[in-house]
Design an enzyme around this catalytic site. Structure first.
Site, short mmCIF file in Angstrom:
data_model
loop_
_atom_site.label_atom_id
_atom_site.label_comp_id
_atom_site.label_asym_id
_atom_site.label_seq_id
_atom_site.Cartn_x
_atom_site.Cartn_y
_atom_site.Cartn_z
N HIS A 84 2.56 80.58 -6.82
CA HIS A 84 3.22 80.76 -8.17
C HIS A 84 3.13 79.24 -8.42
O HIS A 84 3.57 78.45 -7.52
CB HIS A 84 4.42 81.47 -8.15
N PHE A 109 5.55 77.63 -3.86
CA PHE A 109 5.46 77.50 -2.33
C PHE A 109 5.44 78.01 -1.68
O PHE A 109 5.81 79.02 -0.48
CB PHE A 109 6.60 77.09 -1.68
N HIS A 110 4.91 80.03 -2.78
CA HIS A 110 4.64 80.86 -1.69
C HIS A 110 2.67 80.72 -1.89
O HIS A 110 1.90 81.96 -2.30
CB HIS A 110 5.04 81.94 -2.73
N ALA A 111 2.21 80.18 -0.78
CA ALA A 111 0.78 80.41 -1.35
C ALA A 111 -0.07 81.01 -0.04
O ALA A 111 1.20 81.78 1.30
CB ALA A 111 0.05 79.34 -0.49
#
Length: 543
Positions: free
Chosen positions: A306, A479-481
């Site tokens: 994101h 921080f949503h890899a």
């Protein structure tokens, strides 16, 4: 040294160190190892490259302390790109028991049913909403919401942030005036709308997988946890993964699995480990000097995250933000509130309010998320002396994809991360709409008593190009890899619907890297669900 050697044989030669070796004790790996060890016939070895959970990790606000702490955070960063204004973007990943569930912003979001139904339509049988819902329910303990969708008695206690500031009530009213209603439970039947954030916090304490799943499971004799154990290479013989080479406290040793090895190192480290083991694009592997074991060009591709600009306002009205409430004597009061009652600023997640919106009336489900942060932060993550708020927005399901690839045949060398943000027009359109929607909310009469003044991007930024330039210069990731070992059956898929690596027996990947597409929200809860799903698949295979 094999503290729990079994009668099993790995590949018919070496004594097995465990039936199952799980690499990575994070959101997915912690849940997977705990569930596997519930069967006392299964000997499980859980390897974590970091250490035990940090003593401050149970305090929710610790995420602000861990953003630049190499003791608990891998501190990855992306390569400079045009879409990031030539900046290297921080990519934090947890480096201790609990992984990123021990350092994250604590949002508890499942996504919506269409995310998982889309996976099933892409050929990932067993991953539809109706099929993963029982796993989500088994994970959580949540009071309220829809009984047919929410769990009771699971390992993760989820709660809602209390609505205890006038700022919050005014923000909800401002949302209502622009057509955004409250939603009773965004993890329930209706995701669209505004709500207090649901969080993995109970009685003021972080509910990481280290503090929940592993706290109970590590008492079992059939689960062995080793920290400081960095996986360097998977051991593959004749098309089968038989173990893993580990560097630990200055020595290197090979550990063998009697049944399977499960990689749960996350969307950054999992593809790197596969490449260092000869699994990936042959041309890339040869450039690394790694022998090709499996031709899987999708390893490291399909990276999604994101891309989230932080819009900022100063507030002239005093007493409504934590820039004042948690500074000076206020900090002392907040500390006492936490110690005596388990409440206050130290229990606050990264965003206490979140809003799910549709950027087009024809959409069935929301495609953008807006979150309110009742403070202004400086670049070092410390509170600014100026009172204000931050509003973060992002597209929920980006179509732009990037990559993660090893740069050297050395697990200690960090991989190259390229996000390629906003390369797709649909991503740009969605983000621009949601940023302008945020401005409409902030201009609503319900918020004017706070006397807000737009600090970033600033009132002078009005055109698409001006807003996109602000995004390139200031945005950070959510921080949503996810997605770098994607599940499926096309040429770029890495694992099948049973999470088995294509072409390699005895090897599964189970973490956020297997997501074929992004889920609609934060990724901690879905990653834990993937760990639960992996355990379910193993139970089906081995009893």
């Amino acid at each position: 040294m094999r503290e729990c050697s079994l009668d099993l044989k790995a590949e018919g030669t070496e004594p097995a160190d465990a039936d199952f070796i799980v690499i990575g004790a994070g959101s997915a790996g912690g849940a997977l190892a705990a569930r596997l060890s519930e069967n006392d016939r299964h000997r499980v070895l859980l390897l974590e490259a970091g250490g035990e959970a940090h003593f401050l990790s149970r305090i929710p606000i610790s995420y602000a302390l861990f953003t630049k702490n190499p003791e608990v955070n891998w501190l990855y960063s992306s390569e400079p790109e045009a879409s990031t204004g030539g900046r290297r973007i921080p990519v934090p990943c947890g480096r201790m028991l609990g992984g990123s569930s021990s350092i994250n912003g604590l949002g508890w979001v499942r996504g919506n049913r269409l995310d998982y139904d889309r996976w099933a339509q892409l050929g990932c049988r067993g991953w539809s909403w109706e099929e993963v819902l029982p796993l989500f329910k088994a994970m959580e303990d949540f009071e309220g919401g829809d009984d047919d969708l929410r769990g009771k008695g699971g390992p993760i206690r989820a709660t809602a942030v209390p609505e205890n500031l006038a700022l919050y009530r005014s923000f909800f009213e401002a949302c209502r005036t622009v057509g955004i209603e409250r939603t009773r439970d965004y993890n329930g039947h209706v995701q669209t709308g505004a709500a207090m954030t649901q969080v993995s916090i109970s009685h003021g304490r972080r509910m990481s997988t280290a503090a929940t799943y592993l706290k109970e499971a590590r008492r079992r004799r059939n689960l062995r946890i080793e920290t400081g154990a960095l996986a360097q290479k998977l051991l593959i013989r004749d098309g089968r993964c038989v173990g893993v080479r580990v560097g630990q406290r200055g020595r290197v040793r090979d550990l063998f699995a009697g049944r399977e090895v499960m990689v749960c190192a996350g969307a950054i480290a999992s593809p790197q480990l596969l490449e260092l083991s000869g699994i990936g694009d042959p041309n890339r592997l040869r450039q690394l000097g790694v022998e090709v074991v499996a031709d899987l060009p999708g390893v490291g591709e399909n990276l999604r995250d994101h891309w989230a600009p932080r819009m900022k306002w100063t507030l002239a009205r005093r007493g409504q933000t934590f820039n004042e409430l948690a500074r000076g004597l206020g900090a002392l009061r907040q500390g006492l509130s936490y110690l005596l009652k388990g409440t206050g600023f130290l229990t606050m997640p990264a965003a206490p309010i979140r809003v799910f919106v549709k950027t087009h009336a024809s959409l069935e489900q929301p495609d953008a998320m807006i979150v309110l942060q009742p403070f202004l932060a400086m670049p070092d993550a410390k509170l600014s002396p100026t009172a204000g708020i931050q509003i973060v927005t992002n597209q929920l399901r980006p179509e732009s994809t990037g990559s993660v690839h090893a740069t050297k045949a050395d697990a200690l060398v960090k991989p190259a991360i390229r996000f390629n943000f906003l390369s797709e027009q649909i991503d740009r359109d969605c983000l621009l709409y949601s940023m302008r929607l945020v401005r409409r909310v902030m201009a609503a009469s319900a918020l004017q008593w706070l006397e807000p003044n737009e600090l970033l991007p600033g009132a002078e930024a009005q055109t698409d190009d001006e807003l996109l330039d602000f995004v390139a210069q200031h945005a950070q990731t959510g921080f949503h890899a996810v997605g770098t070992c994607k599940m499926g059956h096309d040429r770029t898929a890495v694992v099948d619907e049973k999470l088995q690596v294509h072409g390699i027996r005895g090897l599964r990947v189970a973490d956020a890297s297997i997501m074929p597409t992004m889920v609609s929200g934060n990724t901690n809860a879905p990653a834990i669900m993937i760990g639960e799903k992996a355990a379910q698949l193993v139970r089906a295979a081995y009893g």
